[in-house]
Design a protein around this motif. Sequence first.
Motif, PDB file in Angstrom:
ATOM      1  N   HIS A 127     -17.732  -6.866  16.878  1.00 44.33           N
ATOM      2  CA  HIS A 127     -18.423  -5.579  16.824  1.00 44.33           C
ATOM      3  C   HIS A 127     -19.605  -5.683  17.786  1.00 44.33           C
ATOM      4  O   HIS A 127     -20.734  -5.948  17.387  1.00 44.33           O
ATOM      5  N   VAL A 128     -19.309  -5.546  19.072  1.00 45.83           N
ATOM      6  CA  VAL A 128     -20.306  -5.727  20.121  1.00 45.83           C
ATOM      7  C   VAL A 128     -20.756  -4.351  20.596  1.00 45.83           C
ATOM      8  O   VAL A 128     -19.937  -3.550  21.035  1.00 45.83           O
ATOM      9  N   THR A 129     -22.050  -4.087  20.511  1.00 48.69           N
ATOM     10  CA  THR A 129     -22.577  -2.758  20.808  1.00 48.69           C
ATOM     11  C   THR A 129     -23.518  -2.820  22.010  1.00 48.69           C
ATOM     12  O   THR A 129     -24.682  -2.455  21.917  1.00 48.69           O
ATOM     13  N   CYS A 130     -22.978  -3.297  23.111  1.00 45.65           N
ATOM     14  CA  CYS A 130     -23.803  -3.375  24.313  1.00 45.65           C
ATOM     15  C   CYS A 130     -22.952  -3.179  25.556  1.00 45.65           C
ATOM     16  O   CYS A 130     -21.734  -3.241  25.505  1.00 45.65           O
ATOM     17  N   GLY A 131     -23.643  -2.950  26.643  1.00 46.50           N
ATOM     18  CA  GLY A 131     -23.005  -2.809  27.938  1.00 46.50           C
ATOM     19  C   GLY A 131     -23.986  -3.225  29.017  1.00 46.50           C
ATOM     20  O   GLY A 131     -25.149  -3.540  28.730  1.00 46.50           O
ATOM     21  N   ILE A 132     -23.535  -3.214  30.246  1.00 40.25           N
ATOM     22  CA  ILE A 132     -24.348  -3.676  31.367  1.00 40.25           C
ATOM     23  C   ILE A 132     -24.556  -2.510  32.333  1.00 40.25           C
ATOM     24  O   ILE A 132     -23.604  -1.790  32.665  1.00 40.25           O
ATOM     25  N   LYS A 133     -25.797  -2.353  32.771  1.00 40.67           N
ATOM     26  CA  LYS A 133     -26.108  -1.351  33.788  1.00 40.67           C
ATOM     27  C   LYS A 133     -27.137  -1.955  34.729  1.00 40.67           C
ATOM     28  O   LYS A 133     -28.201  -2.409  34.277  1.00 40.67           O
ATOM     29  N   ASN A 134     -26.781  -1.976  36.013  1.00 42.73           N
ATOM     30  CA  ASN A 134     -27.667  -2.543  37.036  1.00 42.73           C
ATOM     31  C   ASN A 134     -28.104  -3.968  36.704  1.00 42.73           C
ATOM     32  O   ASN A 134     -29.263  -4.335  36.894  1.00 42.73           O
ATOM     33  N   GLY A 135     -27.180  -4.744  36.160  1.00 35.49           N
ATOM     34  CA  GLY A 135     -27.438  -6.150  35.876  1.00 35.49           C
ATOM     35  C   GLY A 135     -28.168  -6.422  34.579  1.00 35.49           C
ATOM     36  O   GLY A 135     -28.357  -7.580  34.197  1.00 35.49           O
ATOM     37  N   ILE A 136     -28.574  -5.387  33.867  1.00 34.71           N
ATOM     38  CA  ILE A 136     -29.300  -5.553  32.602  1.00 34.71           C
ATOM     39  C   ILE A 136     -28.369  -5.213  31.444  1.00 34.71           C
ATOM     40  O   ILE A 136     -27.626  -4.228  31.492  1.00 34.71           O
ATOM     41  N   VAL A 137     -28.409  -6.034  30.398  1.00 36.11           N
ATOM     42  CA  VAL A 137     -27.611  -5.792  29.200  1.00 36.11           C
ATOM     43  C   VAL A 137     -28.407  -4.874  28.281  1.00 36.11           C
ATOM     44  O   VAL A 137     -29.567  -5.153  27.964  1.00 36.11           O
ATOM     45  N   TYR A 138     -27.762  -3.781  27.850  1.00 39.07           N
ATOM     46  CA  TYR A 138     -28.386  -2.847  26.913  1.00 39.07           C
ATOM     47  C   TYR A 138     -27.654  -2.945  25.579  1.00 39.07           C
ATOM     48  O   TYR A 138     -26.461  -2.672  25.508  1.00 39.07           O
ATOM     49  N   TYR A 139     -28.379  -3.354  24.550  1.00 42.79           N
ATOM     50  CA  TYR A 139     -27.815  -3.544  23.213  1.00 42.79           C
ATOM     51  C   TYR A 139     -28.397  -2.486  22.285  1.00 42.79           C
ATOM     52  O   TYR A 139     -29.604  -2.268  22.264  1.00 42.79           O
ATOM     53  N   GLU A 140     -27.532  -1.830  21.515  1.00 43.85           N
ATOM     54  CA  GLU A 140     -27.968  -0.806  20.573  1.00 43.85           C
ATOM     55  C   GLU A 140     -27.625  -1.230  19.147  1.00 43.85           C
ATOM     56  O   GLU A 140     -26.464  -1.495  18.831  1.00 43.85           O
ATOM     57  N   GLU A 141     -28.658  -1.282  18.319  1.00 45.14           N
ATOM     58  CA  GLU A 141     -28.426  -1.582  16.904  1.00 45.14           C
ATOM     59  C   GLU A 141     -27.911  -0.333  16.193  1.00 45.14           C
ATOM     60  O   GLU A 141     -28.427   0.761  16.407  1.00 45.14           O
ATOM     61  N   GLN A 142     -26.912  -0.534  15.354  1.00 47.72           N
ATOM     62  CA  GLN A 142     -26.341   0.567  14.579  1.00 47.72           C
ATOM     63  C   GLN A 142     -26.752   0.506  13.118  1.00 47.72           C
ATOM     64  O   GLN A 142     -26.446   1.401  12.347  1.00 47.72           O
ATOM     65  N   PHE A 143     -27.418  -0.555  12.734  1.00 47.66           N
ATOM     66  CA  PHE A 143     -28.015  -0.670  11.408  1.00 47.66           C
ATOM     67  C   PHE A 143     -29.243  -1.574  11.537  1.00 47.66           C
ATOM     68  O   PHE A 143     -29.422  -2.256  12.551  1.00 47.66           O
ATOM     69  N   GLU A 144     -30.094  -1.549  10.525  1.00 52.60           N
ATOM     70  CA  GLU A 144     -31.361  -2.271  10.577  1.00 52.60           C
ATOM     71  C   GLU A 144     -31.148  -3.772  10.793  1.00 52.60           C
ATOM     72  O   GLU A 144     -30.342  -4.398  10.107  1.00 52.60           O
ATOM     73  N   ASN A 145     -31.862  -4.322  11.776  1.00 51.55           N
ATOM     74  CA  ASN A 145     -31.817  -5.757  12.100  1.00 51.55           C
ATOM     75  C   ASN A 145     -30.418  -6.252  12.469  1.00 51.55           C
ATOM     76  O   ASN A 145     -30.082  -7.416  12.225  1.00 51.55           O
ATOM     77  N   GLN A 146     -29.611  -5.397  13.063  1.00 48.08           N
ATOM     78  CA  GLN A 146     -28.240  -5.770  13.419  1.00 48.08           C
ATOM     79  C   GLN A 146     -28.193  -7.025  14.281  1.00 48.08           C
ATOM     80  O   GLN A 146     -27.426  -7.946  13.994  1.00 48.08           O
ATOM     81  N   LEU A 147     -28.982  -7.070  15.335  1.00 53.30           N
ATOM     82  CA  LEU A 147     -28.955  -8.211  16.239  1.00 53.30           C
ATOM     83  C   LEU A 147     -29.227  -9.514  15.491  1.00 53.30           C
ATOM     84  O   LEU A 147     -28.480 -10.484  15.615  1.00 53.30           O
TER      85      LEU A 147
END
Length: 190
Positions: A55-75
């Motif tokens: 359940h990976v909620t991230c992607g890459i844009k311009n070399g930077i990884v953007y991670y989005e939490e879908q629930f509290e303290n997900q990461l």
Amino acid sequence: MEYLYHGSIVPNITELIANAKSHDGKSNVLYLTDNFAYSLFYIWDSKHNLKKGKHVTCGIKNGIVYYEEQFENQLKRFYDGVSGYVYVIKNSDNFRQVADRESMWFSYNNVSVFEVIYVPNVYDEIQKYVDEGKIKITKYYDMDKDKIKALYDHISKRILRDGLLDHPESEDAVFYKTFFSKAWEDAINE
């Protein structure tokens, strides 16, 4: 780029196997990335996270990884205390770029591992890249409220569609009850 990376919880891999379904579903492939920080998110501990499928909620844009939490303290909940490996592969003509996906590559062939990097705590390693600006985290409470509501509505419909309320001990049911309890409650009340 000289190297590609593949994150895994499995130790002692000397050859990576092309056993993932391709995005077109027609063949088996091996997916890799040229972004080391991104490979960390694929060190997925199914016992720790209660789900075999990632359940990976991230992607890459311009070399930077953007991670989005879908629930509290997900990461933190997914990666703190999890250890694993980043397998380093020398780039070759065997790899093709995944269409419309920055820094994502695939091969139809198995490939030999060039180097292995042990990651004792994935969360701590991710934090190093956050500090360097190579990973940007959108915390759950900073997410757009309409986007979260739409996601939870989608999950509760999936819970109902897949009959998970009737099989509360199944892997998907346990995962959603644990990490998306609001969506689970919404499904019960529907």
